[in-house]
Design a protein around this motif. Sequence first.
Motif, PDB file in Angstrom:
ATOM      1  N   UNK A   1     -32.866  16.216  28.320  1.00  0.00           N
ATOM      2  CA  UNK A   1     -33.686  15.139  27.750  1.00  0.00           C
ATOM      3  C   UNK A   1     -33.128  13.755  28.067  1.00  0.00           C
ATOM      4  N   UNK A   2     -31.799  13.620  28.135  1.00  0.00           N
ATOM      5  CA  UNK A   2     -31.255  12.299  28.454  1.00  0.00           C
ATOM      6  C   UNK A   2     -31.579  11.932  29.902  1.00  0.00           C
ATOM      7  N   UNK A   3     -31.591  12.924  30.791  1.00  0.00           N
ATOM      8  CA  UNK A   3     -32.015  12.679  32.169  1.00  0.00           C
ATOM      9  C   UNK A   3     -33.483  12.281  32.218  1.00  0.00           C
ATOM     10  N   UNK A   4     -34.295  12.999  31.475  1.00  0.00           N
ATOM     11  CA  UNK A   4     -35.731  12.721  31.472  1.00  0.00           C
ATOM     12  C   UNK A   4     -36.039  11.337  30.900  1.00  0.00           C
ATOM     13  N   UNK A   5     -35.379  10.972  29.818  1.00  0.00           N
ATOM     14  CA  UNK A   5     -35.629   9.673  29.185  1.00  0.00           C
ATOM     15  C   UNK A   5     -35.283   8.521  30.127  1.00  0.00           C
ATOM     16  N   UNK A   6     -34.145   8.623  30.788  1.00  0.00           N
ATOM     17  CA  UNK A   6     -33.710   7.519  31.640  1.00  0.00           C
ATOM     18  C   UNK A   6     -34.433   7.494  32.985  1.00  0.00           C
ATOM     19  N   UNK A   7     -34.646   8.653  33.590  1.00  0.00           N
ATOM     20  CA  UNK A   7     -35.169   8.695  34.954  1.00  0.00           C
ATOM     21  C   UNK A   7     -36.690   8.613  34.987  1.00  0.00           C
TER      22      UNK A   7
ATOM     23  N   UNK B   1     -30.387   5.038  54.817  1.00  0.00           N
ATOM     24  CA  UNK B   1     -29.690   4.011  54.040  1.00  0.00           C
ATOM     25  C   UNK B   1     -30.669   3.095  53.313  1.00  0.00           C
ATOM     26  N   UNK B   2     -31.923   3.115  53.744  1.00  0.00           N
ATOM     27  CA  UNK B   2     -32.918   2.265  53.091  1.00  0.00           C
ATOM     28  C   UNK B   2     -33.090   2.638  51.636  1.00  0.00           C
ATOM     29  N   UNK B   3     -32.913   3.925  51.324  1.00  0.00           N
ATOM     30  CA  UNK B   3     -33.118   4.381  49.952  1.00  0.00           C
ATOM     31  C   UNK B   3     -31.950   4.046  49.033  1.00  0.00           C
TER      32      UNK B   3
ATOM     33  N   UNK C   1     -25.180   5.468  40.179  1.00  0.00           N
ATOM     34  CA  UNK C   1     -26.299   4.872  39.453  1.00  0.00           C
ATOM     35  C   UNK C   1     -26.034   5.056  37.968  1.00  0.00           C
ATOM     36  N   UNK C   2     -26.040   3.962  37.230  1.00  0.00           N
ATOM     37  CA  UNK C   2     -25.722   4.011  35.806  1.00  0.00           C
ATOM     38  C   UNK C   2     -26.907   3.509  34.981  1.00  0.00           C
ATOM     39  N   UNK C   3     -27.274   4.295  33.976  1.00  0.00           N
ATOM     40  CA  UNK C   3     -28.308   3.911  33.019  1.00  0.00           C
ATOM     41  C   UNK C   3     -27.634   3.633  31.676  1.00  0.00           C
TER      42      UNK C   3
ATOM     43  N   UNK D   1     -36.286   4.061  41.618  1.00  0.00           N
ATOM     44  CA  UNK D   1     -35.369   5.156  41.330  1.00  0.00           C
ATOM     45  C   UNK D   1     -35.885   6.477  41.895  1.00  0.00           C
ATOM     46  N   UNK D   2     -37.223   6.651  41.933  1.00  0.00           N
ATOM     47  CA  UNK D   2     -37.757   7.933  42.392  1.00  0.00           C
ATOM     48  C   UNK D   2     -37.516   8.174  43.876  1.00  0.00           C
TER      49      UNK D   2
END
Length: 249
Positions: A41-47, A99-101, A118-120, A200-201
């Motif tokens: 859920x923490x992954x889902x909430x942030x991402x 590298x563009x991503x 990557x930090x949320x 982010x996606x």
Amino acid sequence: MKLTQLRVHNYRVFKEINVSLKDFLSLVVGKNNTGKTSLLTVLNKFINCSSASFGYNDFNFEFQSKLYQAIEKDGRWETEDHKGIELYLFIQYDDNDSYANICDLMMDLDPENNIVVLKFEYILPDDQIEKLQQDWQEYWQKTVKKNKDSEPSKEICFEAFVQSRLSRYFKTQKKAVRYDVEKGDVDEEDYKILDRSVKIDKIVCFNYISARRDSDNKENDTSLSTLSGKYYERMKNDMENPVIDSFED
């Protein structure tokens, strides 16, 4: 690119947890109420959520206690304390990746450094601590006046107060944090805040299906069958040399 490690601070049962991931498949195994769902859920909430929505009870219990003590006293935090919910994603790349991503996450040009972080964050900024203190004291004084005969629990009132006003004080942000190759960890002092233009996606894709839903797809919903079909095809193609990692969280 591949996600090699994730780290979570102050989310539900986790004061801190580090999870190392394998190239192909990692399994999270554990008893009930040990944090398996919390990790997802923490992954889902942030991402996946455009605006991460957290409640007071999403904070780890020890963090709740530290927050109350800090606001009740002088508003100071120890330098090593984390000021809210944090999620780190360690992403490893090689010359075959675009590298563009990841250019927005690259913090140095060291050829030995092939990890971006990557930090949320869902944290209480320093400039909001004093405001939270002032608002809380005013609220508590009014509460005491209304309940002259029986003074309520101050800590319980604080929880209710913060819960109803959480978004006023706690803020969500994304950062790119430099990975220190020599130290083998992040350098918290070297970072940049990412704005909404960073997609982010294009860096990480996360699909989450709640265990509470029906195991079969509804007539107009093929997400479960599509996702499981992809896993089946990948596993079938890699059956000669599978990599499976299981651990207890």
